[in-house]
Design an enzyme around this catalytic site. Structure first.
Site, PDB file in Angstrom:
ATOM      1  N   GLU A   1      41.576 -54.729 -37.969  1.00 54.27           N
ATOM      2  CA  GLU A   1      42.749 -54.630 -36.785  1.00 54.27           C
ATOM      3  C   GLU A   1      43.864 -55.757 -37.333  1.00 54.27           C
ATOM      4  O   GLU A   1      43.443 -57.009 -37.265  1.00 54.27           O
ATOM      5  CB  GLU A   1      41.984 -55.018 -35.294  1.00 54.27           C
ATOM      6  CG  GLU A   1      43.402 -54.793 -34.414  1.00 54.27           C
ATOM      7  CD  GLU A   1      43.139 -54.547 -32.943  1.00 54.27           C
ATOM      8  OE1 GLU A   1      41.740 -54.079 -32.705  1.00 54.27           O
ATOM      9  OE2 GLU A   1      43.929 -54.625 -32.085  1.00 54.27           O
TER      10      GLU A   1
ATOM     11  N   LYS B   1      29.920 -51.228 -31.165  1.00 58.44           N
ATOM     12  CA  LYS B   1      30.811 -51.893 -31.848  1.00 58.44           C
ATOM     13  C   LYS B   1      30.806 -53.451 -31.197  1.00 58.44           C
ATOM     14  O   LYS B   1      30.903 -53.478 -30.119  1.00 58.44           O
ATOM     15  CB  LYS B   1      32.195 -51.401 -32.079  1.00 58.44           C
ATOM     16  CG  LYS B   1      33.153 -52.082 -32.396  1.00 58.44           C
ATOM     17  CD  LYS B   1      34.494 -51.548 -32.877  1.00 58.44           C
ATOM     18  CE  LYS B   1      35.437 -51.506 -31.747  1.00 58.44           C
ATOM     19  NZ  LYS B   1      35.801 -52.888 -31.155  1.00 58.44           N
TER      20      LYS B   1
ATOM     21  N   ASP C   1      36.558 -50.845 -25.390  1.00 50.29           N
ATOM     22  CA  ASP C   1      36.943 -51.718 -24.184  1.00 50.29           C
ATOM     23  C   ASP C   1      38.306 -51.848 -23.937  1.00 50.29           C
ATOM     24  O   ASP C   1      38.935 -52.431 -22.856  1.00 50.29           O
ATOM     25  CB  ASP C   1      36.441 -53.244 -24.427  1.00 50.29           C
ATOM     26  CG  ASP C   1      36.834 -53.961 -25.575  1.00 50.29           C
ATOM     27  OD1 ASP C   1      37.202 -53.309 -26.065  1.00 50.29           O
ATOM     28  OD2 ASP C   1      36.466 -55.252 -25.566  1.00 50.29           O
ATOM     29  N   SER C   2      39.349 -51.479 -24.574  1.00 50.40           N
ATOM     30  CA  SER C   2      40.677 -51.278 -24.491  1.00 50.40           C
ATOM     31  C   SER C   2      40.919 -50.375 -23.108  1.00 50.40           C
ATOM     32  O   SER C   2      41.926 -50.344 -22.677  1.00 50.40           O
ATOM     33  CB  SER C   2      41.598 -50.454 -25.623  1.00 50.40           C
ATOM     34  OG  SER C   2      40.767 -49.310 -26.006  1.00 50.40           O
TER      35      SER C   2
ATOM     36  N   ASP D   1      31.785 -49.518 -27.143  1.00 49.02           N
ATOM     37  CA  ASP D   1      32.187 -51.104 -27.458  1.00 49.02           C
ATOM     38  C   ASP D   1      31.253 -51.998 -26.570  1.00 49.02           C
ATOM     39  O   ASP D   1      31.060 -51.779 -25.369  1.00 49.02           O
ATOM     40  CB  ASP D   1      33.760 -51.045 -26.964  1.00 49.02           C
ATOM     41  CG  ASP D   1      34.380 -51.720 -28.102  1.00 49.02           C
ATOM     42  OD1 ASP D   1      34.068 -52.456 -29.002  1.00 49.02           O
ATOM     43  OD2 ASP D   1      35.765 -51.664 -28.147  1.00 49.02           O
TER      44      ASP D   1
ATOM     45  N   GLU E   1      33.016 -57.207 -31.794  1.00 49.82           N
ATOM     46  CA  GLU E   1      33.838 -58.216 -32.395  1.00 49.82           C
ATOM     47  C   GLU E   1      33.215 -59.402 -33.073  1.00 49.82           C
ATOM     48  O   GLU E   1      32.472 -60.251 -32.660  1.00 49.82           O
ATOM     49  CB  GLU E   1      35.129 -58.547 -31.522  1.00 49.82           C
ATOM     50  CG  GLU E   1      35.721 -57.399 -31.118  1.00 49.82           C
ATOM     51  CD  GLU E   1      36.898 -57.632 -29.843  1.00 49.82           C
ATOM     52  OE1 GLU E   1      37.333 -58.808 -29.912  1.00 49.82           O
ATOM     53  OE2 GLU E   1      37.544 -56.562 -29.315  1.00 49.82           O
TER      54      GLU E   1
HETATM   55  O1  KIV Z   1      38.871 -51.256 -27.764  1.00 46.80           O
HETATM   56  C1  KIV Z   1      39.427 -50.415 -28.480  1.00 46.80           C
HETATM   57  O2  KIV Z   1      40.201 -49.552 -28.347  1.00 46.80           O
HETATM   58  C2  KIV Z   1      39.255 -50.955 -30.058  1.00 46.80           C
HETATM   59  C3  KIV Z   1      40.106 -50.217 -30.881  1.00 46.80           C
HETATM   60  C4  KIV Z   1      41.417 -50.858 -30.934  1.00 46.80           C
HETATM   61  C5  KIV Z   1      39.653 -50.433 -32.452  1.00 46.80           C
HETATM   62  O3  KIV Z   1      38.466 -51.848 -30.320  1.00 46.80           O
END
Ligand code: KIV
Length: 284
Positions: free
Chosen positions: A185, A116, A47-48, A86, A118
């Site tokens: 992280e 994934k 989600d970056s 994500d 959090e």
């Molecule tokens: O969203 C992302 O790119 C991440 C990585 C930094 C692990 O969660």
């Protein structure tokens, strides 16, 4: 290239054999093709993308629809790497059934191999429900960017004995819940190393030192696609920002000065057809 696609069993085998796991983010078809060609084990559609692709100043605004859009592009460009989608903010926190449905959509419509999300012990019940639905889950603890406001900013986590102990308890809970791997992280190296040694599943570090079982970086950070200050844990392997800007500038200058397109960039026409066409033009 005839390569067998990476699975979670391959990732576990790498941990067991102490072979480092490689993971990079990618957000679209062409990016995924390049990462896949480099035989990176895992591609994360992080989600970056909210920050590096969409220009937000955090990952919070990213929606499920946007994640699905990017996951589909990456899935089409990936034949080798194991893929992870994500779960964006608010797609899994409010309601467990909604979390399972959204995780499922990342596989069913996004074409991902896993998801994934959090959080530590507070998301264990949600993770268990998602895994019961047959969806592999990667955990993510330490600096969790979706809750950066609650953490007081993008800060290193686990710097005190108490918070390091809490991180270890979170990691053990995520492993017990059935996560196939966990991202650590922005965690001090000794803490990440201790967690990696205690867990049987692989840890993937970002700003967590060399003691993790694998490493992940963000595509744009690694390539130097932005001219901005990066966290200390980033290693830039290229400075494409300048290379790309130089190429665009050269194009502009060529067009403005009549150097592009040149003869070799144009399509010829048979002479007799050209003569006939010119004759017709004259007659009009
Ligand atoms: O969203 C992302 O790119 C991440 C990585 C930094 C692990 O969660």
């Amino acid at each position: 290239m005839n390569r067998k696609k990476v699975t979670i069993l391959d990732l576990q085998r790498k941990k067991d054999r102490k072979q480092p796991i490689t993971m990079l983010t990618a957000y679209d078809y062409s990016g995924a093709v390049l990462v896949d060609k480099a035989e990176i084990d895992v591609i994360l559609v992080g989600d970056s993308l909210g920050m590096v692709m969409m220009g937000y100043d955090s990952t919070v605004p990213v929606t499920m629809a946007e994640m699905l859009h990017h996951c589909r592009m990456v899935a089409r460009g990936t034949t080798y790497a194991f893929t992870i989608g994500d779960m964006p903010f608010l797609s899994y926190q409010a309601d467990m059934a909604e979390a399972v449905r959204n995780a499922g959509l990342l596989l069913k419509e996004g074409g991902m191999d896993s998801v994934k999300l959090e959080g530590g012990r507070e998301v264990v019940l949600t993770i268990e429900a998602i895994i019961r639905a047959g969806i592999p889950v990667m955990g993510h603890i330490g600096l969790t960017p979706q809750s950066q406001s609650k953490l007081g900013g993008y800060r290193v986590q686990g710097k005190t004995a108490v918070s390091a102990h809490n991180l270890l308890q979170d990691a053990l809970a995520l492993e017990a819940a059935g996560c196939f791997s966990i991202v650590l992280e922005a965690v001090p190296e000794p803490v990440a190393t201790a967690i990696s040694q205690r867990l049987t599943i692989p840890t993937i570090g970002i700003g967590a030192g060399a003691g993790c079982d694998g490493q992940v970086l963000v595509y744009h950070d690694l390539l130097g696609l932005f001219d901005k200050k990066l966290p200390r844990f980033v290693k830039q392997y290229a400075h494409l920002d300048q290379t790309v800007t130089d190429a665009f500038t050269a194009f502009r200058e060529d067009v403005v000065n009549g150097r592009f397109p040149a003869k070799e960039h144009t399509y010829p026409m048979p002479q007799d057809e050209l003569d006939a066409f010119l004759k017709e033009l004259k007659a009009e």
